[in-house]
Design an enzyme around this catalytic site. Sequence first.
Site, PDB file in Angstrom:
ATOM      1  N   ASN A  95     -22.200 -58.244   9.373  1.00  0.00           N
ATOM      2  CA  ASN A  95     -22.215 -57.848   7.881  1.00  0.00           C
ATOM      3  C   ASN A  95     -23.003 -57.824   6.985  1.00  0.00           C
ATOM      4  OD1 ASN A  95     -19.963 -55.984   8.574  1.00  0.00           O
ATOM      5  ND2 ASN A  95     -18.358 -57.804   8.164  1.00  0.00           N
ATOM      6  N   SER A 144     -13.564 -61.116   6.875  1.00  0.00           N
ATOM      7  CA  SER A 144     -15.074 -60.374   6.600  1.00  0.00           C
ATOM      8  C   SER A 144     -15.630 -60.252   6.187  1.00  0.00           C
ATOM      9  CB  SER A 144     -15.133 -58.595   6.905  1.00  0.00           C
ATOM     10  OG  SER A 144     -13.646 -58.247   6.400  1.00  0.00           O
ATOM     11  N   GLU A 195     -17.306 -62.964  16.675  1.00  0.00           N
ATOM     12  CA  GLU A 195     -18.310 -63.077  16.094  1.00  0.00           C
ATOM     13  C   GLU A 195     -17.737 -64.957  15.676  1.00  0.00           C
ATOM     14  OE1 GLU A 195     -21.196 -61.069  13.041  1.00  0.00           O
ATOM     15  OE2 GLU A 195     -19.629 -61.477  12.230  1.00  0.00           O
ATOM     16  N   HIS A 238     -14.496 -63.201  14.222  1.00  0.00           N
ATOM     17  CA  HIS A 238     -14.131 -62.043  13.402  1.00  0.00           C
ATOM     18  C   HIS A 238     -14.475 -60.544  14.365  1.00  0.00           C
ATOM     19  CE1 HIS A 238     -16.877 -59.402  10.792  1.00  0.00           C
ATOM     20  NE2 HIS A 238     -15.466 -59.292  10.325  1.00  0.00           N
TER      21      HIS A 238
HETATM   22  N1  3HC Z   1      -9.086 -47.192  21.334  1.00  0.00           N
HETATM   23  C1  3HC Z   1      -9.371 -47.032  22.468  1.00  0.00           C
HETATM   24  N2  3HC Z   1      -9.922 -46.119  22.759  1.00  0.00           N
HETATM   25  C2  3HC Z   1     -11.099 -45.989  21.839  1.00  0.00           C
HETATM   26  C3  3HC Z   1     -10.910 -45.860  20.782  1.00  0.00           C
HETATM   27  C4  3HC Z   1      -9.763 -46.695  20.330  1.00  0.00           C
HETATM   28  N3  3HC Z   1      -9.438 -46.740  19.240  1.00  0.00           N
HETATM   29  N4  3HC Z   1     -11.435 -45.434  19.891  1.00  0.00           N
HETATM   30  C5  3HC Z   1     -12.849 -45.174  20.766  1.00  0.00           C
HETATM   31  N5  3HC Z   1     -12.199 -45.248  22.197  1.00  0.00           N
HETATM   32  C6  3HC Z   1     -13.211 -44.593  23.008  1.00  0.00           C
HETATM   33  C7  3HC Z   1     -12.861 -43.816  23.045  1.00  0.00           C
HETATM   34  O1  3HC Z   1     -11.802 -43.209  23.936  1.00  0.00           O
HETATM   35  C8  3HC Z   1     -13.577 -42.993  24.228  1.00  0.00           C
HETATM   36  O2  3HC Z   1     -13.982 -43.302  26.093  1.00  0.00           O
HETATM   37  P1  3HC Z   1     -14.790 -41.732  27.022  1.00  0.00           P
HETATM   38  O3  3HC Z   1     -16.066 -43.138  26.554  1.00  0.00           O
HETATM   39  O4  3HC Z   1     -13.614 -42.767  27.579  1.00  0.00           O
HETATM   40  O5  3HC Z   1     -14.367 -40.980  26.128  1.00  0.00           O
HETATM   41  C9  3HC Z   1     -14.789 -43.901  23.729  1.00  0.00           C
HETATM   42  O6  3HC Z   1     -14.140 -44.865  22.771  1.00  0.00           O
HETATM   43  C10 3HC Z   1     -16.289 -43.246  22.568  1.00  0.00           C
HETATM   44  O7  3HC Z   1     -15.117 -42.442  21.636  1.00  0.00           O
HETATM   45  P2  3HC Z   1     -15.535 -41.146  21.691  1.00  0.00           P
HETATM   46  O8  3HC Z   1     -16.156 -40.492  22.579  1.00  0.00           O
HETATM   47  O9  3HC Z   1     -13.988 -40.420  20.718  1.00  0.00           O
HETATM   48  O10 3HC Z   1     -16.389 -41.215  20.129  1.00  0.00           O
HETATM   49  P3  3HC Z   1     -17.723 -41.562  19.669  1.00  0.00           P
HETATM   50  O11 3HC Z   1     -18.670 -41.932  21.341  1.00  0.00           O
HETATM   51  O12 3HC Z   1     -18.355 -40.989  18.371  1.00  0.00           O
HETATM   52  O13 3HC Z   1     -17.068 -42.992  19.316  1.00  0.00           O
HETATM   53  C11 3HC Z   1     -16.918 -44.916  18.378  1.00  0.00           C
HETATM   54  C12 3HC Z   1     -16.428 -43.713  18.792  1.00  0.00           C
HETATM   55  C13 3HC Z   1     -16.817 -46.046  19.459  1.00  0.00           C
HETATM   56  C14 3HC Z   1     -15.980 -45.863  17.032  1.00  0.00           C
HETATM   57  C15 3HC Z   1     -18.851 -45.084  17.918  1.00  0.00           C
HETATM   58  O14 3HC Z   1     -19.223 -43.803  16.929  1.00  0.00           O
HETATM   59  C16 3HC Z   1     -18.489 -46.060  17.179  1.00  0.00           C
HETATM   60  O15 3HC Z   1     -19.621 -47.019  17.943  1.00  0.00           O
HETATM   61  N6  3HC Z   1     -19.061 -46.528  16.266  1.00  0.00           N
HETATM   62  C17 3HC Z   1     -19.975 -46.965  15.354  1.00  0.00           C
HETATM   63  C18 3HC Z   1     -18.590 -48.713  14.914  1.00  0.00           C
HETATM   64  C19 3HC Z   1     -18.592 -49.321  14.483  1.00  0.00           C
HETATM   65  O16 3HC Z   1     -20.183 -49.888  13.302  1.00  0.00           O
HETATM   66  N7  3HC Z   1     -17.926 -50.725  13.721  1.00  0.00           N
HETATM   67  C20 3HC Z   1     -17.998 -51.873  13.458  1.00  0.00           C
HETATM   68  C21 3HC Z   1     -17.726 -51.108  11.818  1.00  0.00           C
HETATM   69  S1  3HC Z   1     -17.852 -53.148  10.862  1.00  0.00           S
HETATM   70  C22 3HC Z   1     -16.334 -54.117  11.698  1.00  0.00           C
HETATM   71  O17 3HC Z   1     -15.441 -53.514  11.781  1.00  0.00           O
HETATM   72  C23 3HC Z   1     -16.202 -54.806  10.547  1.00  0.00           C
HETATM   73  C24 3HC Z   1     -15.513 -55.115   9.152  1.00  0.00           C
HETATM   74  O18 3HC Z   1     -15.635 -56.205   9.334  1.00  0.00           O
HETATM   75  C25 3HC Z   1     -16.171 -54.433   8.377  1.00  0.00           C
END
Ligand code: 3HC
Length: 302
Positions: free
Chosen positions: A208, A137, A170, A158
């Site tokens: 990022n 990242s 990415e 990524h």
């Molecule tokens: N595996 C499978 N399914 C998953 C999961 C996992 N690990 N985590 C969440 N889900 C699914 C859930 O089962 C749920 O499905 P449903 O809609 O059928 O019920 C759905 O995703 C939504 O999950 P939740 O209801 O538990 O919770 P949220 O609605 O809050 O969603 C989230 C969780 C998808 C994590 C959401 O909050 C989100 O998109 N957050 C932002 C994440 C983000 O920005 N990520 C990028 C980070 S930066 C990065 O990764 C780069 C690195 O280089 C730093």
Amino acid sequence: GKKGFSSSAVRNVVIKHVTIIGGGQMGAGIAQVAASTGHTVALVDTNEDILKKAVKGIEGSLKRVVKKKFADKPEAGEEFIQKVLQNVSTSTDAGSAAQGSDLVLEAIVENLKIKQDLFGLLDKAAPAHTLFASNTSSLPISDIASATKRLDKFGGLHFFNPVPVMKLVEVIGTPTTSQETFDSLLNFSKALGKTPVSCKDTPGFIVNRLLVPYLLEAVRLHERGHGSKEDIDIAMKLGAGYPMGPFELADYVGLDTIKFIIDGWSVMEPDNPLFGQSEYLNKLVAEGKLGKKTGEGFYGKK
Ligand code: 3HC
């Protein structure tokens, strides 16, 4: 294609068998998605315990996916999980796992020397046609690739956390990545059911580069006394439509990861105010409060 191939589709390496190095959250997530989309996957880490935990994590995540996808057919869902798990093998020997792989994708610790050593070894072990990619990242792909003699077959892929949910990949091309390799990585991302975007090998690529300064600015806003963490999170969720507020997201991503990214960039561009340090973030990391992975970060134990 750009380099005069009559049809890049014909020249693409079709990626079927993938070796993924690193059984942490990212590596396991990528392995899950690849196996779910009909690829065979060899997942590699340094010891059996990590690999066991990774496969358990994949199983748990698959159950969440299946609950939705096979809501009215739980038996078909269970069948799908077993089929996906059959596509995943594990190994503690990166060199032999890379044999017969079309792609080796690395998702290990963010340490340039360790990544270079790994790819140096893989370069000798893997067949000539095998493509290499890093999920880094924050480190330049070119610096990692420099440990190999296959600069044309090296790029970045990524992914985002949680990998099974986030639709983006990415795809990063360095100045030496061939068009053929780049197209293969783009097509592989699509074969995973993801949407790829093309990136240059610049700090933070696209996501990022925008996200990390935003997270840091949220911390600084709070440090200036201009908003509580809770209010800032509510504000960005309800006012900007983000699924998580910046403090929630920082805890989710890991405060050590964010610090590592910003530390690297501030060395590259010491005068860029967007890459400045945050005392509050540094203090939490020093105390081992890294967010979700340690149970405590910007927010306490839930
Ligand atoms: N595996 C499978 N399914 C998953 C999961 C996992 N690990 N985590 C969440 N889900 C699914 C859930 O089962 C749920 O499905 P449903 O809609 O059928 O019920 C759905 O995703 C939504 O999950 P939740 O209801 O538990 O919770 P949220 O609605 O809050 O969603 C989230 C969780 C998808 C994590 C959401 O909050 C989100 O998109 N957050 C932002 C994440 C983000 O920005 N990520 C990028 C980070 S930066 C990065 O990764 C780069 C690195 O280089 C730093």
